[in-house]
Scaffold this motif. Structure first.
Motif, short mmCIF file in Angstrom:
data_model
loop_
_atom_site.label_atom_id
_atom_site.label_comp_id
_atom_site.label_asym_id
_atom_site.label_seq_id
_atom_site.Cartn_x
_atom_site.Cartn_y
_atom_site.Cartn_z
N ASN A 105 0.81 -1.23 0.00
CA ASN A 105 0.00 0.00 0.00
C ASN A 105 0.84 1.27 0.00
OD1 ASN A 105 -2.33 -1.53 0.07
ND2 ASN A 105 -2.59 -1.38 2.29
N VAL A 106 2.13 1.15 0.34
CA VAL A 106 2.99 2.33 0.41
C VAL A 106 4.23 2.05 -0.46
CG1 VAL A 106 4.10 4.00 1.95
CG2 VAL A 106 2.17 2.63 2.79
N PRO A 107 4.07 2.07 -1.77
CA PRO A 107 5.18 1.70 -2.66
C PRO A 107 6.35 2.68 -2.61
CG PRO A 107 3.33 2.58 -3.92
CD PRO A 107 2.84 2.40 -2.52
N GLU A 108 6.12 3.88 -2.09
CA GLU A 108 7.20 4.86 -2.00
C GLU A 108 8.31 4.42 -1.03
OE1 GLU A 108 3.25 7.06 -2.61
OE2 GLU A 108 4.03 5.40 -1.38
N VAL A 109 7.96 3.54 -0.10
CA VAL A 109 8.93 3.02 0.87
C VAL A 109 9.22 1.56 0.51
CG1 VAL A 109 9.40 2.53 3.30
CG2 VAL A 109 8.05 4.55 2.68
N LYS A 110 10.45 1.29 0.16
CA LYS A 110 10.84 -0.09 -0.16
C LYS A 110 10.87 -0.88 1.15
CE LYS A 110 14.27 -2.92 -2.58
NZ LYS A 110 15.55 -2.93 -3.34
N THR A 111 10.02 -1.91 1.26
CA THR A 111 9.80 -2.58 2.54
C THR A 111 10.08 -4.07 2.46
OG1 THR A 111 8.09 -0.96 3.12
CG2 THR A 111 8.09 -3.03 4.35
N PHE A 112 10.75 -4.58 3.49
CA PHE A 112 10.94 -6.02 3.65
C PHE A 112 10.26 -6.45 4.94
CE2 PHE A 112 13.37 -9.70 5.29
CZ PHE A 112 13.14 -10.58 4.23
N VAL A 113 9.39 -7.46 4.85
CA VAL A 113 8.67 -7.97 6.02
C VAL A 113 9.30 -9.29 6.42
CG1 VAL A 113 6.44 -8.62 6.96
CG2 VAL A 113 6.57 -6.84 5.19
N PHE A 114 9.74 -9.36 7.68
CA PHE A 114 10.46 -10.53 8.16
C PHE A 114 9.64 -11.24 9.24
CE2 PHE A 114 13.68 -12.43 11.10
CZ PHE A 114 14.17 -13.38 10.23
N ASP A 115 9.36 -12.51 9.03
CA ASP A 115 8.66 -13.35 9.98
C ASP A 115 9.68 -13.87 11.00
OD1 ASP A 115 7.21 -15.24 11.37
OD2 ASP A 115 6.50 -16.33 9.59
N SER A 116 9.61 -13.39 12.23
CA SER A 116 10.61 -13.79 13.24
C SER A 116 10.49 -15.27 13.61
CB SER A 116 10.45 -12.94 14.50
OG SER A 116 9.30 -13.33 15.24
N MET A 117 9.33 -15.87 13.38
CA MET A 117 9.05 -17.26 13.76
C MET A 117 9.18 -17.46 15.27
SD MET A 117 8.14 -18.71 10.94
CE MET A 117 8.24 -20.49 11.17
N THR A 118 9.00 -16.37 16.03
CA THR A 118 9.08 -16.46 17.48
C THR A 118 8.26 -15.31 18.08
OG1 THR A 118 10.60 -16.72 19.35
CG2 THR A 118 11.26 -15.15 17.63
N LEU A 119 8.52 -14.95 19.33
CA LEU A 119 7.73 -13.94 20.00
C LEU A 119 8.47 -13.39 21.20
CD1 LEU A 119 4.90 -15.73 22.05
CD2 LEU A 119 7.06 -16.78 21.39
N THR A 120 7.87 -12.46 21.89
CA THR A 120 8.39 -11.72 23.03
C THR A 120 9.83 -11.24 22.75
OG1 THR A 120 8.53 -11.63 25.46
CG2 THR A 120 9.04 -13.76 24.42
N MET A 121 10.73 -11.32 23.72
CA MET A 121 12.06 -10.74 23.51
C MET A 121 12.92 -11.53 22.53
SD MET A 121 12.86 -7.77 24.49
CE MET A 121 14.59 -7.98 24.13
N SER A 122 12.49 -12.72 22.10
CA SER A 122 13.18 -13.37 20.97
C SER A 122 12.98 -12.51 19.72
CB SER A 122 12.63 -14.77 20.72
OG SER A 122 12.97 -15.64 21.75
N GLU A 123 11.74 -12.10 19.52
CA GLU A 123 11.44 -11.17 18.43
C GLU A 123 12.12 -9.83 18.69
OE1 GLU A 123 7.49 -8.86 16.59
OE2 GLU A 123 7.25 -10.40 18.14
N GLY A 124 12.04 -9.37 19.94
CA GLY A 124 12.66 -8.09 20.29
C GLY A 124 14.16 -8.09 20.07
N ALA A 125 14.82 -9.22 20.37
CA ALA A 125 16.27 -9.30 20.15
C ALA A 125 16.61 -9.15 18.67
CB ALA A 125 16.80 -10.63 20.69
N MET A 126 15.76 -9.69 17.82
CA MET A 126 15.98 -9.54 16.37
C MET A 126 15.84 -8.08 15.95
SD MET A 126 14.07 -12.92 14.85
CE MET A 126 14.35 -14.53 15.62
N VAL A 127 14.90 -7.37 16.57
CA VAL A 127 14.75 -5.94 16.29
C VAL A 127 16.01 -5.19 16.74
CG1 VAL A 127 13.41 -3.86 16.81
CG2 VAL A 127 12.23 -6.06 16.50
N ILE A 128 16.52 -5.54 17.92
CA ILE A 128 17.72 -4.87 18.43
C ILE A 128 18.91 -5.12 17.51
CG2 ILE A 128 19.41 -4.88 20.32
CD1 ILE A 128 17.01 -5.51 22.20
N GLU A 129 19.08 -6.36 17.06
CA GLU A 129 20.19 -6.67 16.16
C GLU A 129 20.05 -5.93 14.83
OE1 GLU A 129 22.88 -7.96 16.91
OE2 GLU A 129 22.45 -9.01 18.78
N THR A 130 18.82 -5.83 14.34
CA THR A 130 18.59 -5.09 13.10
C THR A 130 18.90 -3.62 13.28
OG1 THR A 130 16.85 -6.67 12.51
CG2 THR A 130 16.87 -4.57 11.32
#
Length: 282
Positions: A105-130
């Motif tokens: 819906n927002v083609p002006e922003v090149k976007t990659f969607v990543f499925d963490s395949m986990t949750l809580t701070m496992s997901e959060g840790a991936m955000v921190i590393e990114t």
């Protein structure tokens, strides 16, 4: 140079001050009681959620396409050219699909969607590393290539007092039938490569659970330097017991106590959760 925005859902359980300081966009789940709807992390706290649970187990509503689209419009207006969205496991929620559709819906922003395949701070840790990669001025394409490696480095293990909340929330995965309340048996649960809950083993009593969780972590630390977050689902005494049991194990580079389970996840696990997130650093 790419200007990369970072977006995640509220199931990542990231610290609010950290989110604000780093301009991470959080797309919230909703907590729905019979008489009122709350926005996860905005107008309901973990403490309030656990106080409500004995009276009513609410439902949760995942972030919709419009919610992720709004976040992408925000970052577009802030001058970002690219965005990375990290979501809770698609095996536990439809948030990944919402984000994927929103990215169109927002083609002006090149976007990659990543499925963490986990949750809580496992997901959060991936955000921190990114975030760390963004701060290192890695390109969008470099980060996209690196993201899948995070799944192999970050794991979660926890125990809960009862399966009642997982069953009522339809999130039981492959854990059904693993608790015998009369025998005080409790499961040690992980999230598998398929992104759903699995039972590691069944243990009698909380002290034995703490010992087993410690042993699991020790196996990681025998071969790797690791960072750990101790999880607290309205169980501060248990979390402190686990923290004290693991904090001096060799190769433990960082150990954080106080990884509170947010309302969206607390609905499905109930009070009494204790466990840890482990991230291998080498």
């Amino acid at each position: 140079m790419d200007k990369i925005a970072l977006i995640t859902d509220s199931a990542s359980d990231l610290n609010t001050n950290f989110v604000i300081e780093n301009n991470i966009k959080i797309v919230p789940f909703k907590i729905i009681f019979s008489d009122k709807e709350y926005i996860d992390g905005i107008d309901i706290t973990p403490k309030a959620l656990y106080e409500y649970l004995p009276k009513e187990i609410p439902k949760t509503s995942l972030p919709g396409v419009d919610d992720f689209t709004f976040a992408l419009e925000q970052v577009k207006n802030e001058g970002y050219t690219h965005a990375i969205i990290i979501t809770i496991s698609s095996g536990l929620s439809g948030a990944y699909n919402s984000a994927r559709l929103a990215s169109e819906n927002v083609p002006e922003v090149k976007t990659f969607v990543f499925d963490s395949m986990t949750l809580t701070m496992s997901e959060g840790a991936m955000v921190i590393e990114t975030l760390n990669l963004i701060k290192q001025e890695k390109s969008f394409d470099e980060i996209v290539i690196t993201l899948p490696s995070f799944r192999d480095k970050i794991d979660v293990f926890f125990t809960i007092d009862t399966l009642e909340y997982l069953i009522k929330g339809g999130r039981v995965g492959k854990v059904a039938g693993t608790i015998a309340g009369v025998l005080n048996l409790k499961p040690i649960i992980t999230v598998g490569d398929d992104g759903i809950y699995h039972t590691v083993c069944k243990i009698r009593g909380i002290k034995q659970c703490i010992s087993k969780l410690t042993n699991i972590l020790t196996n990681y630390l025998e071969n790797h330097k690791c960072k750990v977050w101790v999880l607290d689902g309205n169980a501060p005494e248990k979390s402190k017991m686990l923290y004290d049991s693991i904090k001096d194990i060799p190769n433990l580079i960082e150990c954080t106590l106080g990884g509170s389970i947010g309302p969206a996840l607390g609905v499905h696990t109930g009070p009494g959760l204790v466990g840890f997130i482990v991230e291998r650093l080498d």
